[in-house]
Design an enzyme around this catalytic site. Sequence first.
Site, PDB file in Angstrom:
ATOM      1  NE  ARG A 246      71.989   9.527  28.642  1.00  0.00           N
ATOM      2  CZ  ARG A 246      73.088   9.973  28.042  1.00  0.00           C
ATOM      3  NH1 ARG A 246      74.277   9.544  28.406  1.00  0.00           N
ATOM      4  NH2 ARG A 246      73.006  10.846  27.060  1.00  0.00           N
TER       5      ARG A 246
ATOM      6  CE1 TYR B  49      65.122  13.357  36.323  1.00  0.00           C
ATOM      7  CE2 TYR B  49      66.308  12.803  34.316  1.00  0.00           C
ATOM      8  CZ  TYR B  49      65.334  13.534  34.968  1.00  0.00           C
ATOM      9  OH  TYR B  49      64.574  14.435  34.272  1.00  0.00           O
TER      10      TYR B  49
ATOM     11  N   GLY C  13      68.151   7.229  32.459  1.00  0.00           N
ATOM     12  CA  GLY C  13      69.008   6.140  32.009  1.00  0.00           C
ATOM     13  C   GLY C  13      69.867   5.538  33.112  1.00  0.00           C
TER      14      GLY C  13
ATOM     15  CE  LYS D  72      69.637   6.888  25.923  1.00  0.00           C
ATOM     16  NZ  LYS D  72      69.409   7.043  24.480  1.00  0.00           N
TER      17      LYS D  72
ATOM     18  CG  HIS E  42      71.410   6.721  20.360  1.00  0.00           C
ATOM     19  ND1 HIS E  42      72.130   7.859  20.613  1.00  0.00           N
ATOM     20  CD2 HIS E  42      70.235   6.873  21.032  1.00  0.00           C
ATOM     21  CE1 HIS E  42      71.430   8.662  21.392  1.00  0.00           C
ATOM     22  NE2 HIS E  42      70.280   8.090  21.656  1.00  0.00           N
TER      23      HIS E  42
ATOM     24  CB  SER F 185      71.402  14.309  22.790  1.00  0.00           C
ATOM     25  OG  SER F 185      72.588  13.678  23.078  1.00  0.00           O
TER      26      SER F 185
ATOM     27  CB  CYS G 280      70.073  16.202  16.219  1.00  0.00           C
ATOM     28  SG  CYS G 280      71.785  16.728  16.398  1.00  0.00           S
TER      29      CYS G 280
ATOM     30  CE  LYS H   4      67.530   8.706  18.169  1.00  0.00           C
ATOM     31  NZ  LYS H   4      68.333   8.272  19.298  1.00  0.00           N
TER      32      LYS H   4
ATOM     33  CG  ASP I  13      66.563   6.801  22.662  1.00  0.00           C
ATOM     34  OD1 ASP I  13      67.306   7.639  22.114  1.00  0.00           O
ATOM     35  OD2 ASP I  13      66.805   6.306  23.767  1.00  0.00           O
TER      36      ASP I  13
ATOM     37  CG  ASN J 135      67.826  15.509  30.941  1.00  0.00           C
ATOM     38  OD1 ASN J 135      67.440  15.210  29.811  1.00  0.00           O
ATOM     39  ND2 ASN J 135      68.329  14.609  31.770  1.00  0.00           N
TER      40      ASN J 135
ATOM     41  NE  ARG K 150      65.236  13.167  29.449  1.00  0.00           N
ATOM     42  CZ  ARG K 150      65.903  12.574  28.456  1.00  0.00           C
ATOM     43  NH1 ARG K 150      65.276  11.832  27.580  1.00  0.00           N
ATOM     44  NH2 ARG K 150      67.194  12.758  28.315  1.00  0.00           N
TER      45      ARG K 150
ATOM     46  CG  PHE L 209      60.468  21.532  12.655  1.00  0.00           C
ATOM     47  CD1 PHE L 209      60.483  20.837  13.859  1.00  0.00           C
ATOM     48  CD2 PHE L 209      61.078  22.779  12.608  1.00  0.00           C
ATOM     49  CE1 PHE L 209      61.086  21.376  14.998  1.00  0.00           C
ATOM     50  CE2 PHE L 209      61.675  23.329  13.745  1.00  0.00           C
ATOM     51  CZ  PHE L 209      61.670  22.616  14.927  1.00  0.00           C
TER      52      PHE L 209
END
Length: 615
Positions: A90, A229, A231, A238, A258, A281, A283, A285, A306, A396, A398, A523
Amino acid sequence: MGSTSTLDTDAAITDLVVSGATTSNPEVVEWVTEVAKLTKPDAVVWCDGSQDEWNRITSEMVEAGSLIPLNQNLRPGSFLARSTPNDVARVEDRTFICSENEADAGPTNNWRAPAEMKAELMPLFDGSMRGRTMYVVPFSMGPVGGAITQLGIEITDSPYAVLNMRIMTRMGQAALDGIVPGSEWVRTVHSVGAPLEPGQDDDPWPCNDLKYITHFPETLEVWSYGSGYGGNALLSKKCFALRIASVMGRKEGWLAEHMLLLKLTNTDSGKVYHLSAAFPSACGKTNLAMLQPTIPGWKVETIGDDIAWLRPGNDGRLYAINPEAGFFGVAPGTGESTNPVAMETLWGNTIFTNVALTDEGDVWWEGKTDAVPDHLIDWQGNDWTPDSGRPSSHPNSRFTVPIQQTPTLADDWFEQDGVPIDAILFGGRRATNVPLVARSLSWQHGVFVGATISSEKTAAAEGTVGELRRDPFAMLPFCGYNMADYWGHWLEMGERLGENAPKIFQVNWFRKGADGRFLWPGFGDNSRVIDWAIRSIEGEAPGRETPIGVVPADGELNLAGIEEVAADLDEIFAISPESWLAECDLTEEFFARFGDRVPEGLRAELAALRQRLGA
Ligand code: OXD
Ligand code: MN
């Protein structure tokens, strides 16, 4: 070009659009025609979301060298795409909120007046799809016809975007049929900005050095130029589901967040709970969305990883849906040991972007397995060995995968009108100060906590309260309007929900000890924190009040099987009034950026916190 030939071209383009149109809604047909006249594609395809369409587009892209089919025995129905090195993420500095008034975008967004931005953009979009096919992609965010659902259309000249949109949304005819004259829907236009001259060879990943990701919240439009690419190109995500939807939600009384969504079932009582959680981001999720509890008594199932849309239901509770239909997850760091559920989800039907290719025709990335392959083709198409001295996959890189492949998917993902939320978690990545978990003292206090979420950037900042990166509600790059007004909207939501409001918790999995080691195992063991949160809501774990909220009292946190952590509990829950007061000063500075738009309720919370800290 003379006027006659322009007229001829316009007539031909109108014919291209109208002859294939799969809707009779004149509002849609006129808009698509207008965009086609501007961008001048060679062909127009109205997408129906079918398997035939997927097969056709993937074959064409393989033929063109834009997709690499993976080994059908190892990764059935899956493909690898490689972007160019200048189009890998992004682009926040090229992202604009184009509200009429600058103050409505607020100090955390790039702003441009709508007319000014359109004047800058339209010459770029003029002819930008020459030599390409324009796809019309109708999609539903949420189950078609649901109480929280919204509809949209993406026009794009990227077949890669079409394939990803088919995974990420409920794409196709049902969505288009839901767009009836006079209804509200979001218009999104995407061009990679790489028109082709007759006979010109295409690039496997066409894009433009110049990029614009622009949002027009007052007219519910997104115009994205120059990038293929993530988002930047999958405009449902987003751009629509967060930036535009946050503005819609403010106007219409709901929230676009989010947040991940989880279903929790107490296996003893059978009682079901739902939880949403916002994290910046990096962390974990997606790992939390696929949590495998390490304590008995809970079944945890995935609803979303997300984005969540939340709206008060008829019974006065707050209901939520995951508006998406797939995961667009970061590959590196996702592996057998860290997230086995994700690895199972990726068994097939997946588009991988910018990961490495194995000699067997499968994919690999850093952290996928403990063993590192001897040879790979890296994300840029070059030979790679463990000695290459560079990662095989882009950080990044995906995977795009249908959510319905998740082994832990909750049946609630299908709920037409969403699920009632019991608890909301706000988390940051904090080595210092913030305890493992704290229940907010009220909704207003919880909004203050969400508004002040922060992460410490680097190891260099550890042990200090400086260098905090604020990411309010994890929405910093995604809020489509003035962040201070957004806080005000959250406060109003609390007033509306009253007694029915979910309880708000602050969590931090990342606290470190004086010796620099993580104090909490994280975890699957985060299930212990969730277990305490639910028991605290039920009144079974009343906790201990501190200046920053209610934390578990002695013995309330289930540490069975990780008894050694007990020795660290004092550090995990330590609250230093001096550090917190210093942090209050930083919060005051942060609020000052928003001037007098900061809601009075949040200023009151800051004053109350200082008082509780003994200022
Ligand atoms: C994402 C992000 O890709 O938050 O989900 O950046
Ligand atoms: Mn995200």
